[in-house]
Design a protein around this motif. Structure first.
Motif, PDB file in Angstrom:
ATOM      1  N   TYR A  19       0.852  -1.183   0.000  1.00  0.00           N
ATOM      2  CA  TYR A  19       0.000   0.000   0.000  1.00  0.00           C
ATOM      3  C   TYR A  19       0.883   1.225   0.000  1.00  0.00           C
ATOM      4  O   TYR A  19       1.723   1.404   0.877  1.00  0.00           O
ATOM      5  CB  TYR A  19      -0.907   0.010   1.234  1.00  0.00           C
ATOM      6  CG  TYR A  19      -1.697   1.267   1.383  1.00  0.00           C
ATOM      7  CD1 TYR A  19      -2.776   1.512   0.553  1.00  0.00           C
ATOM      8  CD2 TYR A  19      -1.372   2.212   2.330  1.00  0.00           C
ATOM      9  CE1 TYR A  19      -3.514   2.668   0.671  1.00  0.00           C
ATOM     10  CE2 TYR A  19      -2.093   3.375   2.463  1.00  0.00           C
ATOM     11  CZ  TYR A  19      -3.164   3.591   1.628  1.00  0.00           C
ATOM     12  OH  TYR A  19      -3.888   4.739   1.750  1.00  0.00           O
ATOM     13  N   SER A  20       0.729   2.012  -1.018  1.00  0.00           N
ATOM     14  CA  SER A  20       1.474   3.267  -1.050  1.00  0.00           C
ATOM     15  C   SER A  20       0.465   4.400  -1.108  1.00  0.00           C
ATOM     16  O   SER A  20      -0.216   4.591  -2.107  1.00  0.00           O
ATOM     17  CB  SER A  20       2.405   3.324  -2.252  1.00  0.00           C
ATOM     18  OG  SER A  20       1.663   3.215  -3.433  1.00  0.00           O
ATOM     19  N   PRO A  21       0.321   5.133   0.002  1.00  0.00           N
ATOM     20  CA  PRO A  21      -0.668   6.219   0.009  1.00  0.00           C
ATOM     21  C   PRO A  21      -0.277   7.293  -1.003  1.00  0.00           C
ATOM     22  O   PRO A  21       0.882   7.663  -1.123  1.00  0.00           O
ATOM     23  CB  PRO A  21      -0.603   6.763   1.432  1.00  0.00           C
ATOM     24  CG  PRO A  21       0.702   6.312   1.969  1.00  0.00           C
ATOM     25  CD  PRO A  21       1.075   5.053   1.229  1.00  0.00           C
ATOM     26  N   THR A  22      -1.258   7.732  -1.743  1.00  0.00           N
ATOM     27  CA  THR A  22      -1.017   8.786  -2.717  1.00  0.00           C
ATOM     28  C   THR A  22      -1.949   9.947  -2.426  1.00  0.00           C
ATOM     29  O   THR A  22      -3.015   9.782  -1.843  1.00  0.00           O
ATOM     30  CB  THR A  22      -1.290   8.280  -4.151  1.00  0.00           C
ATOM     31  OG1 THR A  22      -2.639   7.827  -4.222  1.00  0.00           O
ATOM     32  CG2 THR A  22      -0.353   7.157  -4.521  1.00  0.00           C
TER      33      THR A  22
END
Length: 106
Positions: free
Chosen positions: A20-23
């Protein structure tokens, strides 16, 4: 989840990990929203429930359509509010008395 190999012994498979890479939300400029488009959408998709006995999916679609129309109305109101505030600031800074007041206070 375990896998059985040919020898009969169980072999553990590695866990699947999702990264999960928050953008940041993408900033999209809001196009001009006219009263005509809102009135048209209100006429085509009125703020009313589907007939009794309609499938739940039809109720969900009706709710979704209204959410879009309500979003457009809120966006238009926000744009008008921002424009009015900007106009008031421009008018107050461009008046001849504003310069004298600012010079006297500064």
């Amino acid at each position: 989840m375990a896998r059985i190999n040919r020898g009969g012994a169980e072999e553990a498979s590695p866990p699947i990990r999702l990264h999960y890479s928050p953008t940041k939300p993408v900033e999209v400029p809001v196009p001009d929203i006219s009263d005509d488009i809102i009135n048209y959408l209100n006429a085509v998709f009125p703020d009313a429930l589907p007939p009794v006995g309609s499938a739940y999916s039809e109720v969900e679609r009706a709710w979704g359509r209204r959410e879009v129309i309500e979003h457009l109305i809120r966006a238009k109101d926000q744009i008008e509010t921002d424009n009015n505030v900007l106009r008031r600031r421009i008018i107050s800074t461009s008046s001849p008395d504003a310069g004298a007041t600012a010079a006297a206070s500064g």
